[in-house]
Design a protein around this motif. Structure first.
Motif, PDB file in Angstrom:
ATOM      1  N   LYS A  92       0.822  -1.207   0.000  1.00 29.89           N
ATOM      2  CA  LYS A  92       0.000   0.000   0.000  1.00 29.89           C
ATOM      3  C   LYS A  92       0.859   1.261   0.000  1.00 29.89           C
ATOM      4  O   LYS A  92       0.466   2.297  -0.574  1.00 29.89           O
ATOM      5  N   ASN A  93       2.013   1.213   0.647  1.00 33.18           N
ATOM      6  CA  ASN A  93       2.885   2.381   0.765  1.00 33.18           C
ATOM      7  C   ASN A  93       3.871   2.509  -0.395  1.00 33.18           C
ATOM      8  O   ASN A  93       4.826   3.294  -0.314  1.00 33.18           O
ATOM      9  N   THR A  94       3.638   1.767  -1.467  1.00 31.62           N
ATOM     10  CA  THR A  94       4.481   1.899  -2.658  1.00 31.62           C
ATOM     11  C   THR A  94       4.380   3.320  -3.210  1.00 31.62           C
ATOM     12  O   THR A  94       3.287   3.898  -3.274  1.00 31.62           O
ATOM     13  N   ASP A  95       5.507   3.881  -3.572  1.00 33.17           N
ATOM     14  CA  ASP A  95       5.539   5.237  -4.128  1.00 33.17           C
ATOM     15  C   ASP A  95       4.628   5.302  -5.355  1.00 33.17           C
ATOM     16  O   ASP A  95       4.825   4.568  -6.334  1.00 33.17           O
ATOM     17  N   TYR A  96       3.647   6.195  -5.313  1.00 35.80           N
ATOM     18  CA  TYR A  96       2.631   6.248  -6.373  1.00 35.80           C
ATOM     19  C   TYR A  96       3.234   6.696  -7.703  1.00 35.80           C
ATOM     20  O   TYR A  96       2.643   6.456  -8.756  1.00 35.80           O
ATOM     21  N   LYS A  97       4.406   7.316  -7.681  1.00 39.08           N
ATOM     22  CA  LYS A  97       5.038   7.734  -8.928  1.00 39.08           C
ATOM     23  C   LYS A  97       5.393   6.522  -9.795  1.00 39.08           C
ATOM     24  O   LYS A  97       5.316   6.590 -11.025  1.00 39.08           O
ATOM     25  N   TYR A  98       5.773   5.414  -9.155  1.00 33.05           N
ATOM     26  CA  TYR A  98       6.075   4.203  -9.910  1.00 33.05           C
ATOM     27  C   TYR A  98       4.819   3.676 -10.602  1.00 33.05           C
ATOM     28  O   TYR A  98       4.856   3.230 -11.754  1.00 33.05           O
ATOM     29  N   ILE A  99       3.714   3.729  -9.880  1.00 34.55           N
ATOM     30  CA  ILE A  99       2.447   3.242 -10.440  1.00 34.55           C
ATOM     31  C   ILE A  99       2.018   4.122 -11.607  1.00 34.55           C
ATOM     32  O   ILE A  99       1.576   3.632 -12.659  1.00 34.55           O
ATOM     33  N   LEU A 100       2.131   5.440 -11.454  1.00 35.04           N
ATOM     34  CA  LEU A 100       1.774   6.366 -12.534  1.00 35.04           C
ATOM     35  C   LEU A 100       2.658   6.151 -13.759  1.00 35.04           C
ATOM     36  O   LEU A 100       2.190   6.256 -14.900  1.00 35.04           O
ATOM     37  N   LEU A 101       3.940   5.837 -13.512  1.00 31.04           N
ATOM     38  CA  LEU A 101       4.850   5.604 -14.626  1.00 31.04           C
ATOM     39  C   LEU A 101       4.410   4.404 -15.454  1.00 31.04           C
ATOM     40  O   LEU A 101       4.392   4.463 -16.696  1.00 31.04           O
ATOM     41  N   ILE A 102       4.043   3.318 -14.785  1.00 31.34           N
ATOM     42  CA  ILE A 102       3.590   2.118 -15.498  1.00 31.34           C
ATOM     43  C   ILE A 102       2.288   2.412 -16.238  1.00 31.34           C
ATOM     44  O   ILE A 102       2.110   2.010 -17.398  1.00 31.34           O
ATOM     45  N   LYS A 103       1.379   3.133 -15.582  1.00 25.73           N
ATOM     46  CA  LYS A 103       0.103   3.440 -16.217  1.00 25.73           C
ATOM     47  C   LYS A 103       0.265   4.360 -17.421  1.00 25.73           C
ATOM     48  O   LYS A 103      -0.501   4.294 -18.388  1.00 25.73           O
ATOM     49  N   SER A 104       1.265   5.245 -17.362  1.00 30.49           N
ATOM     50  CA  SER A 104       1.487   6.167 -18.477  1.00 30.49           C
ATOM     51  C   SER A 104       1.916   5.442 -19.746  1.00 30.49           C
ATOM     52  O   SER A 104       1.774   5.956 -20.855  1.00 30.49           O
ATOM     53  N   PHE A 105       2.457   4.232 -19.588  1.00 26.06           N
ATOM     54  CA  PHE A 105       2.822   3.403 -20.736  1.00 26.06           C
ATOM     55  C   PHE A 105       1.738   2.361 -21.026  1.00 26.06           C
ATOM     56  O   PHE A 105       2.011   1.340 -21.652  1.00 26.06           O
ATOM     57  N   ASN A 106       0.511   2.662 -20.564  1.00 26.24           N
ATOM     58  CA  ASN A 106      -0.647   1.773 -20.776  1.00 26.24           C
ATOM     59  C   ASN A 106      -0.416   0.380 -20.180  1.00 26.24           C
ATOM     60  O   ASN A 106      -0.839  -0.626 -20.754  1.00 26.24           O
ATOM     61  N   GLY A 107       0.281   0.348 -19.050  1.00 24.04           N
ATOM     62  CA  GLY A 107       0.492  -0.935 -18.391  1.00 24.04           C
ATOM     63  C   GLY A 107      -0.779  -1.477 -17.777  1.00 24.04           C
ATOM     64  O   GLY A 107      -1.644  -0.727 -17.323  1.00 24.04           O
ATOM     65  N   SER A 108      -0.907  -2.788 -17.792  1.00 20.99           N
ATOM     66  CA  SER A 108      -2.083  -3.439 -17.224  1.00 20.99           C
ATOM     67  C   SER A 108      -1.997  -3.455 -15.704  1.00 20.99           C
ATOM     68  O   SER A 108      -0.999  -3.041 -15.113  1.00 20.99           O
ATOM     69  N   LYS A 109      -3.051  -3.946 -15.083  1.00 22.83           N
ATOM     70  CA  LYS A 109      -3.064  -4.065 -13.623  1.00 22.83           C
ATOM     71  C   LYS A 109      -1.968  -5.019 -13.159  1.00 22.83           C
ATOM     72  O   LYS A 109      -1.337  -4.808 -12.119  1.00 22.83           O
ATOM     73  N   PHE A 110      -1.735  -6.059 -13.947  1.00 20.02           N
ATOM     74  CA  PHE A 110      -0.668  -7.005 -13.620  1.00 20.02           C
ATOM     75  C   PHE A 110       0.697  -6.328 -13.715  1.00 20.02           C
ATOM     76  O   PHE A 110       1.581  -6.573 -12.893  1.00 20.02           O
ATOM     77  N   ASP A 111       0.875  -5.485 -14.736  1.00 21.25           N
ATOM     78  CA  ASP A 111       2.142  -4.768 -14.891  1.00 21.25           C
ATOM     79  C   ASP A 111       2.397  -3.837 -13.709  1.00 21.25           C
ATOM     80  O   ASP A 111       3.531  -3.719 -13.229  1.00 21.25           O
ATOM     81  N   VAL A 112       1.347  -3.173 -13.258  1.00 21.16           N
ATOM     82  CA  VAL A 112       1.473  -2.285 -12.094  1.00 21.16           C
ATOM     83  C   VAL A 112       1.912  -3.072 -10.877  1.00 21.16           C
ATOM     84  O   VAL A 112       2.828  -2.667 -10.144  1.00 21.16           O
ATOM     85  N   PHE A 113       1.277  -4.231 -10.677  1.00 17.92           N
ATOM     86  CA  PHE A 113       1.622  -5.045  -9.515  1.00 17.92           C
ATOM     87  C   PHE A 113       3.023  -5.634  -9.648  1.00 17.92           C
ATOM     88  O   PHE A 113       3.813  -5.606  -8.702  1.00 17.92           O
ATOM     89  N   ASN A 114       3.342  -6.139 -10.841  1.00 22.41           N
ATOM     90  CA  ASN A 114       4.608  -6.840 -11.029  1.00 22.41           C
ATOM     91  C   ASN A 114       5.808  -5.898 -11.016  1.00 22.41           C
ATOM     92  O   ASN A 114       6.820  -6.182 -10.352  1.00 22.41           O
ATOM     93  N   TYR A 115       5.692  -4.764 -11.704  1.00 23.36           N
ATOM     94  CA  TYR A 115       6.849  -3.889 -11.861  1.00 23.36           C
ATOM     95  C   TYR A 115       6.906  -2.770 -10.827  1.00 23.36           C
ATOM     96  O   TYR A 115       7.996  -2.421 -10.352  1.00 23.36           O
ATOM     97  N   ALA A 116       5.753  -2.212 -10.480  1.00 20.26           N
ATOM     98  CA  ALA A 116       5.749  -1.089  -9.535  1.00 20.26           C
ATOM     99  C   ALA A 116       5.712  -1.579  -8.089  1.00 20.26           C
ATOM    100  O   ALA A 116       6.596  -1.256  -7.293  1.00 20.26           O
ATOM    101  N   ILE A 117       4.689  -2.360  -7.763  1.00 19.54           N
ATOM    102  CA  ILE A 117       4.511  -2.788  -6.374  1.00 19.54           C
ATOM    103  C   ILE A 117       5.560  -3.818  -5.967  1.00 19.54           C
ATOM    104  O   ILE A 117       6.275  -3.641  -4.976  1.00 19.54           O
ATOM    105  N   MET A 118       5.673  -4.890  -6.749  1.00 26.23           N
ATOM    106  CA  MET A 118       6.656  -5.924  -6.418  1.00 26.23           C
ATOM    107  C   MET A 118       8.077  -5.415  -6.597  1.00 26.23           C
ATOM    108  O   MET A 118       8.963  -5.694  -5.780  1.00 26.23           O
ATOM    109  N   GLY A 119       8.301  -4.662  -7.662  1.00 27.53           N
ATOM    110  CA  GLY A 119       9.640  -4.185  -7.961  1.00 27.53           C
ATOM    111  C   GLY A 119      10.227  -3.291  -6.886  1.00 27.53           C
ATOM    112  O   GLY A 119      11.440  -3.305  -6.655  1.00 27.53           O
ATOM    113  N   SER A 120       9.388  -2.531  -6.224  1.00 21.89           N
ATOM    114  CA  SER A 120       9.876  -1.601  -5.204  1.00 21.89           C
ATOM    115  C   SER A 120       9.770  -2.154  -3.783  1.00 21.89           C
ATOM    116  O   SER A 120      10.062  -1.442  -2.824  1.00 21.89           O
TER     117      SER A 120
END
Length: 206
Positions: A141-169
């Motif tokens: 929940k405390n994942t930096d929202y900038k990472y999530i916005l970055l993935i979404k800006s490249f039309n990333g899916s919900k899985f991409d957000v979880f895999n690269y932003a949430i899990m990655g950080s």
């Protein structure tokens, strides 16, 4: 090195003070034991060949219960982070279950699983799973929202957000959560809890 030396010195002082208090009957050695009694017990177990078999059994129990507990916690936290509404509904129940003294469930677990290896594993899982689930969810929940916005800006899916932003950080945080989980599950294997309640072979007196 200086910090380690201070830590070792403090540990030695605690052991010396503990033995002194027990030797002069300032504390009840029956309740608190003493370093000398522990050394005598270890020597006895070593001479009888019990120490290594008990250690292996405990390590096996810790390994099984830790990985199962962490796996369940990770799956639950991953589900909740993608379904915040459901988490908000169940959050009070998770808090209550986490605060519930699991030892009180010992008789019920014995009735369901019997006084055996499985009961100890279940007890350890119950002790570790709720607190680990809450910890992992808070990390996600405390994942930096900038990472999530970055993935979404490249039309990333919900899985991409979880895999690269949430899990990655949160790789280091997951390691910390696993370490806490191991500590919590180990509590369920200590003689006052799992091994005494369920009559495991590790529980022996001399």
């Amino acid at each position: 090195m200086k910090i380690k030396l201070y830590r070792i010195s403090i540990a030695i002082l605690i052991i010396i003070l503990w033995q002194a208090l027990a030797s002069f009957n300032i504390i009840n050695s029956f309740l608190f034991s003493s370093p000398k009694d522990i050394l005598v017990c270890l020597t006895h177990l070593l001479k009888n060949g019990i120490l290594f078999s008990n250690t292996i059994t405990t390590l096996l129990e810790v390994t099984i219960s830790s990985f199962i507990s962490f796996g369940i916690s990770f799956v639950l936290a991953s589900f909740f982070i993608n379904h915040n509404f459901i988490y908000n509904v169940f959050e009070p129940f998770l808090t209550v279950l986490n605060a519930l003294p699991k030892v009180a469930l010992g008789p019920l677990i014995i009735i369901i699983f019997g006084a055996n290896f499985s009961s100890i594993i279940v007890m350890s899982i119950l002790i570790g799973v709720f607190v680990t689930t809450i910890n992992i969810y808070n990390y996600f929940k405390n994942t930096d929202y900038k990472y999530i916005l970055l993935i979404k800006s490249f039309n990333g899916s919900k899985f991409d957000v979880f895999n690269y932003a949430i899990m990655g950080s949160n790789k280091e945080n997951l390691i910390d959560a696993f370490n806490v989980n191991v500590s919590m599950t180990f509590i369920g294997l200590l003689p006052p809890v799992g091994e005494k309640i369920f009559f495991n072979k590790c529980y022996s007196r001399y």
